[in-house]
Design an enzyme around this catalytic site. Structure first.
Site, PDB file in Angstrom:
ATOM      1  N   PHE A 177     -11.689  -6.528  13.845  1.00 19.64           N
ATOM      2  CA  PHE A 177     -10.614  -7.073  13.010  1.00 19.64           C
ATOM      3  C   PHE A 177     -10.234  -6.049  11.938  1.00 19.64           C
ATOM      4  O   PHE A 177     -11.089  -5.497  11.270  1.00 19.64           O
ATOM      5  CB  PHE A 177     -11.062  -8.381  12.352  1.00 19.64           C
ATOM      6  CG  PHE A 177     -10.029  -8.948  11.426  1.00 19.64           C
ATOM      7  CD1 PHE A 177      -8.803  -9.393  11.918  1.00 19.64           C
ATOM      8  CD2 PHE A 177     -10.252  -9.010  10.054  1.00 19.64           C
ATOM      9  CE1 PHE A 177      -7.834  -9.899  11.064  1.00 19.64           C
ATOM     10  CE2 PHE A 177      -9.285  -9.526   9.195  1.00 19.64           C
ATOM     11  CZ  PHE A 177      -8.065  -9.962   9.700  1.00 19.64           C
ATOM     12  N   GLN A 178      -8.952  -5.808  11.800  1.00 19.08           N
ATOM     13  CA  GLN A 178      -8.396  -4.845  10.852  1.00 19.08           C
ATOM     14  C   GLN A 178      -8.998  -3.450  11.020  1.00 19.08           C
ATOM     15  O   GLN A 178      -9.229  -2.728  10.051  1.00 19.08           O
ATOM     16  CB  GLN A 178      -8.542  -5.343   9.403  1.00 19.08           C
ATOM     17  CG  GLN A 178      -7.650  -6.569   9.149  1.00 19.08           C
ATOM     18  CD  GLN A 178      -7.449  -6.884   7.685  1.00 19.08           C
ATOM     19  OE1 GLN A 178      -8.326  -6.650   6.866  1.00 19.08           O
ATOM     20  NE2 GLN A 178      -6.284  -7.436   7.358  1.00 19.08           N
ATOM     21  N   LYS A 236     -17.339  -0.088   5.534  1.00 22.41           N
ATOM     22  CA  LYS A 236     -17.874  -1.112   4.636  1.00 22.41           C
ATOM     23  C   LYS A 236     -19.387  -1.020   4.488  1.00 22.41           C
ATOM     24  O   LYS A 236     -19.917  -1.171   3.388  1.00 22.41           O
ATOM     25  CB  LYS A 236     -17.470  -2.488   5.164  1.00 22.41           C
ATOM     26  CG  LYS A 236     -17.756  -3.634   4.205  1.00 22.41           C
ATOM     27  CD  LYS A 236     -17.256  -4.942   4.800  1.00 22.41           C
ATOM     28  CE  LYS A 236     -17.832  -6.125   4.041  1.00 22.41           C
ATOM     29  NZ  LYS A 236     -16.843  -6.743   3.159  1.00 22.41           N
ATOM     30  N   MET A 279      24.610   8.178   2.743  1.00 23.88           N
ATOM     31  CA  MET A 279      24.518   9.510   3.320  1.00 23.88           C
ATOM     32  C   MET A 279      24.776   9.469   4.829  1.00 23.88           C
ATOM     33  O   MET A 279      25.470  10.334   5.374  1.00 23.88           O
ATOM     34  CB  MET A 279      23.146  10.131   3.025  1.00 23.88           C
ATOM     35  CG  MET A 279      23.032  11.584   3.423  1.00 23.88           C
ATOM     36  SD  MET A 279      24.246  12.627   2.600  1.00 23.88           S
ATOM     37  CE  MET A 279      23.312  13.271   1.210  1.00 23.88           C
ATOM     38  N   GLU A 314       0.817  -1.219   0.000  1.00 22.75           N
ATOM     39  CA  GLU A 314       0.000   0.000   0.000  1.00 22.75           C
ATOM     40  C   GLU A 314       0.848   1.266   0.000  1.00 22.75           C
ATOM     41  O   GLU A 314       0.464   2.283  -0.564  1.00 22.75           O
ATOM     42  CB  GLU A 314      -0.951   0.019   1.197  1.00 22.75           C
ATOM     43  CG  GLU A 314      -2.106  -0.975   1.095  1.00 22.75           C
ATOM     44  CD  GLU A 314      -1.772  -2.334   1.671  1.00 22.75           C
ATOM     45  OE1 GLU A 314      -0.589  -2.582   1.984  1.00 22.75           O
ATOM     46  OE2 GLU A 314      -2.690  -3.167   1.796  1.00 22.75           O
TER      47      GLU A 314
END
Lengths: 564, 164
Positions: free
Chosen positions: A111-112, A161, A478, A49
């Site tokens: 959940f999630q 949802k 760096m 993502e």
């Protein structure tokens, strides 16, 4: 006719002119993904993502349009945070849609579930939780409007949802009404007149140009102003490519790894004209010695940028392009005075030429080991003028800014504000989606590349012929450079001790891999890569302890450079 | 320096966290914050007392303005305004100090809003300095609990902020 929330979302995206979105499916966006199959909106499946958001960001930077990313709730959404923060720091227009658990479950540690409103609040321009499907069209309309207007930035829309499944009559509003948000585009004419007279009175002017020039597509106006007033132009990392680096008036980049002559010009200037830049600490060095003799004009659309870090003698709040147009009109009416001013700049140009000749951008060439700067120079020679270059973050990023030439606008995409390693590859992916026919080159280091190397799969799957340059020094270069200079060469955890076979890695994904450690093969490798269809990794084993110079040590003044 | 600002914001979900998050994220100081719906119920009015030099205050005002949900900011610095705060104070009392507590309450035009054999609960309203003063007098008498609302302010004179 009634539509479900997920269908409404896709209708809205189509009406906003969105052609492609970048995303990753999951439980709370499964309805959207189902309807996506019947929608004209194209979808690119990244492998993470974070990469979806960087790809949308690269797409936005290359095109000027709003980039769109889609992710599921919980871990999907938390993975987007680095991408969102990257876009926020660099003012990139973007809408990120995240799925959310059904509204009755919000707050239940479902959940999630993650509190994405709370997590993204400090790294977005604005964010929304959609709690009623009837609100959805208005919110999407506002999200796009907020993302692309004023000082652009990312907007998150968190979409539960159940709202995706609820039905409502679809009607897209044609206007946005936000009583608290009315960005001021039009620069104040009285201030602009004052700016004109300050420019006419200056003997040592410098145009200091930031990302605002690109965001407002003010390249033509900027060129006109520079040529009319003959003021030298230095850009920030974000302003790179808004003014051709090959132009005689270009001083290149200023700041920590800026050119000697840009930093000297700023330090000695009597008028600093800041255009869409925000006086970042990497640009100013020690504030007390920053342009000590200069009057400062600051043009910015965001009032919070003005007087945040430095004193400003003349603030102008407005859209940079609008302000430049008005300023050019003012100066155009004073042809004779402009001519006198320009004639008076000769000693200033002479002084700058002296600095240029004393310390040009250079490095010690080598015949036995590949210098990373040499690779960048060869890339510059062998690539097209309209090639889009993306970078990761670190030494290679600075070398790209120092040694590549950027001729056309929107050809340099780099994470300036947040400094996100792993940005370049997915950003290149997004840019290539926007411009399938142009050369897109990700200049990378071995450290940064490994942060999002999984996107090779996306490149191969969608036949995106991004050319990846890995300047491999087996170091986090760096940080190693800082350890060398400021920590007594104690290389704590910066040596990437496991050598990666990047050629095999490319091949594992079905891409092409090329490698060399020989100076005389660099050109052939680049040529071969450009001739090869599809994505290519070019791995260059470069001088391991090469440093990025000049360098202004953190906290020092711009005139206290460590030179090469 | 102490500054009082009123912020008119959309009366929407999450606005308070946007404002308070802005203060904490940018290291600005909040001495007090009070919030409730304004005359127009779609607007919330926050009164924020903060401190900092002129540059800090300028950034605070600009940053607040930048929030999409901010409709208007009234900076009362240097303005003439009425400032009021309310405090509820619970004081333990015994026979010997009951009268004294009531006298103090009277002097400060407070009200006793709850009485038990062992306590008084007093309501006092005024500028924050007045609350401080009454607290100084009550403290030695055995204060058990104090709740202050934080100040709310309104400008003096006929000028009003529409819908605020």
């Amino acid at each position: 006719m009634k539509l479900t929330g997920s269908k409404i979302l896709l209708e809205c995206l189509a009406l906003e002119g969105v052609e492609t979105i970048f995303g990753y499916p999951g439980g709370t966006v499964i309805n959207i993904y189902n309807d996506l199959m019947d929608s004209p909106v194209k979808h690119v499946l990244t492998r993470h993502e974070q990469a979806a958001v960087h790809a949308a960001d690269g797409y936005a930077r290359a095109t000027g349009k709003v980039g769109v990313a889609l992710a599921t709730s919980g871990p999907g959404a938390t993975n987007t945070i680095t991408g969102i923060a990257t876009a926020y720091m660099d003012s990139i227009p973007m809408v990120v849609i995240s799925g959310q658990v059904p509204t009755p479950l919000i707050g239940n540690d479902a959940f999630q579930e993650a509190d994405i409103m709370g997590i993204t609040r400090p790294v977005t321009k604005h964010n929304y939780l959609v709690r009623d499907v009837k609100e959805l069209p208005k919110i999407i309309k506002q999200a796009f409007y907020i993302a692309r207007t004023g000082r652009p930035g990312p907007v998150v829309v968190d979409l539960p949802k159940d709202v995706q499944m609820d039905e409502a009559t679809f009607e897209y509003p044609d206007k946005v009404e936000l009583r608290g948000y009315k960005p001021n585009y039009s620069g104040n004419l009285r201030m602009i007149k004052k700016a004109a007279s300050m420019i006419l009175a200056a003997k040592k002017p410098v145009l200091y140009v930031g990302g605002g020039a690109t965001l407002t597509d003010a390249h033509a106006e900027l060129m006109e102003l520079a040529e009319l007033t003959q003021a030298p132009v230095t850009t920030t990392l974000m302003g790179m490519a808004s003014f051709p680096t090959t132009h005689p008036l270009s001083l290149g980049m200023l700041g920590m790894h800026g050119t000697y002559y840009a930093n000297m010009a700023v330090t000695n200037s009597d008028l600093l004209i800041a255009l869409g830049a925000r006086f970042d600490d990497r640009v100013t060095g020690k504030i007390a010695t920053f342009a000590p003799n200069a009057k400062i004009i600051h043009v910015d659309i965001d009032p919070t940028s003005i007087k945040k870090n430095v004193r400003v003698d003349l603030p102008i709040v407005g859209d940079l392009r609008d302000v430049l147009k008005k300023l050019l009109k003012q100066l155009g009416e004073k042809e004779n005075e402009v001519k006198t001013t320009v004639d008076g700049l000769q000693p200033w140009h002479d002084e700058i030429t002296e600095w240029r000749e004393k310390h040009p951008m250079s490095y010690k060439a080598s015949k036995s080991v590949i210098k990373p700067q040499y690779v960048i120079e060869k890339l510059r020679e062998l690539s097209n003028d309209d090639a889009i270059v993306t970078t990761e973050v670190g030494q290679h990023q600075m070398w790209a800014a120092q040694f590549f030439d950027f001729i056309q606008p929107r050809t340099f995409l780099s994470s300036g504000g947040l400094g996100t390693m792993g940005y370049g590859l997915p950003a290149a992916l997004g840019a290539q989606v926007a411009f399938p026919k142009r050369q897109v080159i990700d200049i990378s280091g071995d450290g940064s590349f490994q942060m999002n190397s999984q996107e090779l799969a996306t490149l191969v799957q969608y036949r995106l012929p991004v050319k990846i340059v890995i300047l491999n020094n087996n170091f986090l270069g760096m940080v190693r450079q800082w350890q060398q200079l400021f920590f007594d060469k104690r290389y704590s955890q910066t040596c990437m001790e496991l050598p990666i076979d990047f050629v095999k890695l490319a091949e594992a994904y079905g891409a092409t891999g090329l490698r060399t450690s020989k100076v005389d093969e660099v050109e052939d490798v680049i040529k071969k890569a450009f001739e090869t269809d599809g994505p290519v990794i070019m791995e260059f084993k470069v001088a391991r302890e090469e440093n990025v110079l000049p360098m202004v040590p953190a906290g020092a003044g711009l005139n206290e450079m460590v030179l090469g | 320096m102490r500054h009082t600002i009123s912020v008119l914001v959309e009366n929407e979900f999450g606005v308070l966290s946007r404002v308070s998050g802005l203060f904490s994220g940018r290291g600005f100081n909040i001495e007090s914050l009070s919030v409730a719906p304004a005359l127009d119920p779609t607007i919330s009015r926050m009164t924020i007392v903060t401190s900092g030099d002129d540059n800090v205050l300028e950034q605070i005002v600009k940053q607040l303005n930048k929030l999409i949900d901010t409709i208007k900011i009234i900076d009362f610095t240097g303005e003439d305004f009425v400032e009021r705060e309310m405090a509820l104070v619970k004081i333990a009392c015994e026979d010997r100090n009951r009268a004294e507590i009531l006298r103090i309450c009277d002097i400060f035009r407070g009200k006793v809003v709850d009485v038990t054999p062992k306590s008084y609960t007093m309501e006092v309203t005024g500028a924050p300095a007045k609350i401080d003063a009454v607290m100084n007098l009550l403290q030695p008498l055995g204060v058990k609990e104090l709740v202050r609302t934080g100040p709310v302010v309104i400008g003096r004179g006929p000028k009003g902020w529409k819908s605020a």
